[in-house]
Enzyme design. Structure first.
Site, mmCIF file in Angstrom:
data_model
loop_
_atom_site.group_PDB
_atom_site.id
_atom_site.type_symbol
_atom_site.label_atom_id
_atom_site.label_comp_id
_atom_site.label_asym_id
_atom_site.label_seq_id
_atom_site.Cartn_x
_atom_site.Cartn_y
_atom_site.Cartn_z
ATOM 1 N N GLY A 1 19.478 37.241 -35.240
ATOM 2 C CA GLY A 1 20.096 36.280 -36.312
ATOM 3 C C GLY A 1 20.829 35.211 -35.647
ATOM 4 O O GLY A 1 20.239 34.202 -35.262
ATOM 5 N N GLU B 1 18.255 31.897 -39.190
ATOM 6 C CA GLU B 1 17.784 33.134 -39.559
ATOM 7 C C GLU B 1 18.673 33.954 -40.269
ATOM 8 O O GLU B 1 19.718 33.294 -40.508
ATOM 9 C CB GLU B 1 17.383 33.778 -38.179
ATOM 10 C CG GLU B 1 16.742 35.154 -38.302
ATOM 11 C CD GLU B 1 15.410 35.017 -39.208
ATOM 12 O OE1 GLU B 1 15.608 34.846 -40.252
ATOM 13 O OE2 GLU B 1 14.453 35.510 -38.643
ATOM 14 N N TRP B 2 17.973 34.833 -41.025
ATOM 15 C CA TRP B 2 18.858 35.634 -41.737
ATOM 16 C C TRP B 2 19.949 36.279 -40.963
ATOM 17 O O TRP B 2 19.900 36.586 -39.760
ATOM 18 C CB TRP B 2 17.721 36.806 -42.235
ATOM 19 C CG TRP B 2 18.380 37.577 -43.695
ATOM 20 C CD1 TRP B 2 19.619 38.182 -43.815
ATOM 21 C CD2 TRP B 2 17.589 38.058 -44.494
ATOM 22 N NE1 TRP B 2 19.511 38.775 -44.871
ATOM 23 C CE2 TRP B 2 18.260 38.678 -45.469
ATOM 24 C CE3 TRP B 2 15.881 38.002 -44.851
ATOM 25 C CZ2 TRP B 2 17.791 39.417 -46.605
ATOM 26 C CZ3 TRP B 2 15.637 38.484 -45.833
ATOM 27 C CH2 TRP B 2 16.433 39.373 -46.626
ATOM 28 N N GLU B 3 21.238 36.084 -41.516
ATOM 29 C CA GLU B 3 22.389 36.781 -41.062
ATOM 30 C C GLU B 3 22.485 38.159 -40.945
ATOM 31 O O GLU B 3 22.455 38.777 -42.124
ATOM 32 C CB GLU B 3 23.784 36.084 -41.387
ATOM 33 C CG GLU B 3 23.999 34.686 -41.235
ATOM 34 C CD GLU B 3 25.213 33.807 -41.462
ATOM 35 O OE1 GLU B 3 25.889 34.849 -41.857
ATOM 36 O OE2 GLU B 3 25.235 32.964 -41.420
ATOM 37 N N TYR B 4 22.160 39.111 -39.853
ATOM 38 C CA TYR B 4 21.912 40.333 -40.091
ATOM 39 C C TYR B 4 23.134 41.228 -39.830
ATOM 40 O O TYR B 4 23.201 42.299 -40.067
ATOM 41 C CB TYR B 4 20.741 40.743 -38.858
ATOM 42 C CG TYR B 4 19.758 40.286 -38.902
ATOM 43 C CD1 TYR B 4 18.589 40.299 -39.985
ATOM 44 C CD2 TYR B 4 19.117 39.435 -37.874
ATOM 45 C CE1 TYR B 4 17.508 39.828 -40.044
ATOM 46 C CE2 TYR B 4 17.793 38.718 -37.685
ATOM 47 C CZ TYR B 4 16.899 38.994 -38.810
ATOM 48 O OH TYR B 4 15.800 38.664 -38.881
ATOM 49 N N ARG C 1 8.985 33.321 -43.209
ATOM 50 C CA ARG C 1 8.204 34.064 -44.341
ATOM 51 C C ARG C 1 8.927 34.033 -45.645
ATOM 52 O O ARG C 1 8.261 33.697 -46.611
ATOM 53 C CB ARG C 1 8.009 35.500 -43.796
ATOM 54 C CG ARG C 1 6.904 35.573 -42.472
ATOM 55 C CD ARG C 1 6.862 37.028 -42.108
ATOM 56 N NE ARG C 1 8.073 37.455 -41.668
ATOM 57 C CZ ARG C 1 8.566 38.846 -41.254
ATOM 58 N NH1 ARG C 1 7.899 39.674 -41.828
ATOM 59 N NH2 ARG C 1 9.508 39.087 -40.397
ATOM 60 N N ARG D 1 7.055 28.842 -36.221
ATOM 61 C CA ARG D 1 8.096 29.921 -35.561
ATOM 62 C C ARG D 1 8.418 29.676 -34.053
ATOM 63 O O ARG D 1 7.477 29.525 -33.426
ATOM 64 C CB ARG D 1 7.773 31.503 -35.652
ATOM 65 C CG ARG D 1 8.920 32.395 -35.424
ATOM 66 C CD ARG D 1 8.488 33.900 -35.737
ATOM 67 N NE ARG D 1 9.090 34.752 -34.762
ATOM 68 C CZ ARG D 1 8.897 35.997 -34.998
ATOM 69 N NH1 ARG D 1 7.972 36.745 -35.505
ATOM 70 N NH2 ARG D 1 9.869 36.675 -34.249
ATOM 71 N N HIS D 2 9.624 29.806 -33.682
ATOM 72 C CA HIS D 2 9.765 29.469 -32.230
ATOM 73 C C HIS D 2 9.150 30.516 -31.309
ATOM 74 O O HIS D 2 8.517 31.662 -31.813
ATOM 75 C CB HIS D 2 11.245 29.655 -31.928
ATOM 76 C CG HIS D 2 11.824 31.339 -32.151
ATOM 77 N ND1 HIS D 2 11.653 32.375 -31.243
ATOM 78 C CD2 HIS D 2 12.512 31.765 -33.141
ATOM 79 C CE1 HIS D 2 12.164 33.426 -31.823
ATOM 80 N NE2 HIS D 2 12.530 32.993 -33.210
ATOM 81 N N TYR E 1 16.331 42.532 -33.980
ATOM 82 C CA TYR E 1 16.744 41.653 -34.928
ATOM 83 C C TYR E 1 17.755 40.259 -34.509
ATOM 84 O O TYR E 1 18.670 40.932 -33.864
ATOM 85 C CB TYR E 1 17.464 42.189 -36.061
ATOM 86 C CG TYR E 1 16.637 42.964 -37.122
ATOM 87 C CD1 TYR E 1 16.350 42.748 -38.637
ATOM 88 C CD2 TYR E 1 15.478 43.874 -36.564
ATOM 89 C CE1 TYR E 1 15.416 43.387 -39.533
ATOM 90 C CE2 TYR E 1 14.702 44.547 -37.624
ATOM 91 C CZ TYR E 1 14.703 44.356 -38.854
ATOM 92 O OH TYR E 1 13.893 45.043 -39.714
ATOM 93 N N ARG F 1 16.561 28.338 -29.517
ATOM 94 C CA ARG F 1 15.117 28.980 -29.430
ATOM 95 C C ARG F 1 14.423 28.052 -30.224
ATOM 96 O O ARG F 1 12.916 27.970 -29.907
ATOM 97 C CB ARG F 1 15.040 30.408 -29.771
ATOM 98 C CG ARG F 1 15.554 30.977 -30.967
ATOM 99 C CD ARG F 1 15.642 32.400 -30.996
ATOM 100 N NE ARG F 1 16.147 32.967 -32.433
ATOM 101 C CZ ARG F 1 17.616 33.061 -32.696
ATOM 102 N NH1 ARG F 1 18.272 32.614 -31.852
ATOM 103 N NH2 ARG F 1 17.582 33.687 -33.835
#
Length: 271
Positions: free
Chosen positions: A26, A98-101, A180, A12-13, A24, A68
């Site tokens: 994303g 990352e998950w697009e929030y 995760r 993880r960054h 959050y 990042r």
């Protein structure tokens, strides 16, 4: 065939202002904090200096396109020689974002819960991102689908490298939720469904002719929290039981490598 079992090392960054605050993050492309920069520089010196990772065994690095993550790659590799770095192929893969929030970008968890309740959601059960996804962002099936594609590519590379007798650590640099989720799918958590050609992205998510595209037949997605932790700057190790690419496993010893005489000699179960 190499006697060194291939590994997928997830990273993880380092710390950002939003990872520090819990917001959050994303698609927002924010940099590491000064602490995050030094954090990952120290990590690189530690894992290579203590031989937890043999730089000569790193065949590929896959990374999210966010700055990042890419900066973290540079910092981790900083202590290596130019010759060592030149032998590692770095693949920027948009499937690792990352998950697009969506509507939840930049918010804290309690703010998301409040927002959803104001919209009449979660009347019968509390919000669970792993099941419910994000409004105007990605569903759990969408992120599960794209991370399944990455896993298929990496395991395909490992299969060929093992056949060729090449020791192979593949490092994956990405984000908190994505990694995760990735680790959970690696060990076959969640549900499995048929992969449809319509799920393919409109254009390739990476550009490297040495990484074959894998024709997908099935993909996996989560429906609940996998209960894995991975703080900013953290590492995890995924590998295979019995040296068998068809038996993906979580390496609980982390980056530590047991000497060959300590490895389990259990035979695979034959059904």
């Amino acid at each position: 065939m190499s006697k060194v079992t291939p590994r997928c090392i997830i990273v993880r960054h380092g710390q950002t202002e939003w990872s520090k605050s819990g917001q959050y993050t994303g698609l927002t492309d924010i940099p590491l904090t000064p602490y995050g920069v030094e954090q990952m520089r120290r990590t690189g010196k530690c894992v290579f200096g203590n031989k937890f990772i043999d730089p000569n065994h790193i065949t590929y690095i896959f990374t999210s396109p966010r700055q990042r993550a890419r900066k973290t790659v540079d910092l981790i590799l900083e202590s290596l020689t130019e010759e060592q770095r030149s032998k590692i192929r770095i693949v920027v893969d948009n499937d690792l974002r990352e998950w697009e929030y969506g509507d939840y970008e930049g918010l804290l968890t309690h703010e998301i819960v409040k927002l959803r309740k104001s919209r009449g959601l979660d009347q019968e059960r509390p919000w669970n991102i792993w099941r419910d996804g994000c409004e105007n962002g990605e569903s759990t099936k969408q992120i599960g689908c794209r991370l399944s594609r990455v896993i298929s590519r990496i395991q395909n590379l490992h299969r060929q490298q093992q056949k060729d007798g090449v020791p192979s650590d593949i490092l994956v640099f990405a984000h908190g939720h994505a990694l995760r989720y990735f680790a959970s799918l690696w060990i076959k958590h969640g549900l499995e469904e048929k992969y449809e050609p319509s799920f393919d992205p409109p254009k390739p998510t990476y550009n490297d002719e040495t990484v074959p595209n894998v024709t997908m037949e099935k993909y996996r997605y989560l429906v609940d929290n996998p209960n894995f932790l991975l703080d900013a700057g953290g590492m995890g190790v995924l590998s295979y039981a019995h040296h068998n690419i068809d038996e993906p496993a979580l390496a609980l010893a982390g980056t530590f490598i047991a000497p060959p005489e300590e490895e389990s000699q259990h035979e695979p179960v034959v059904e």
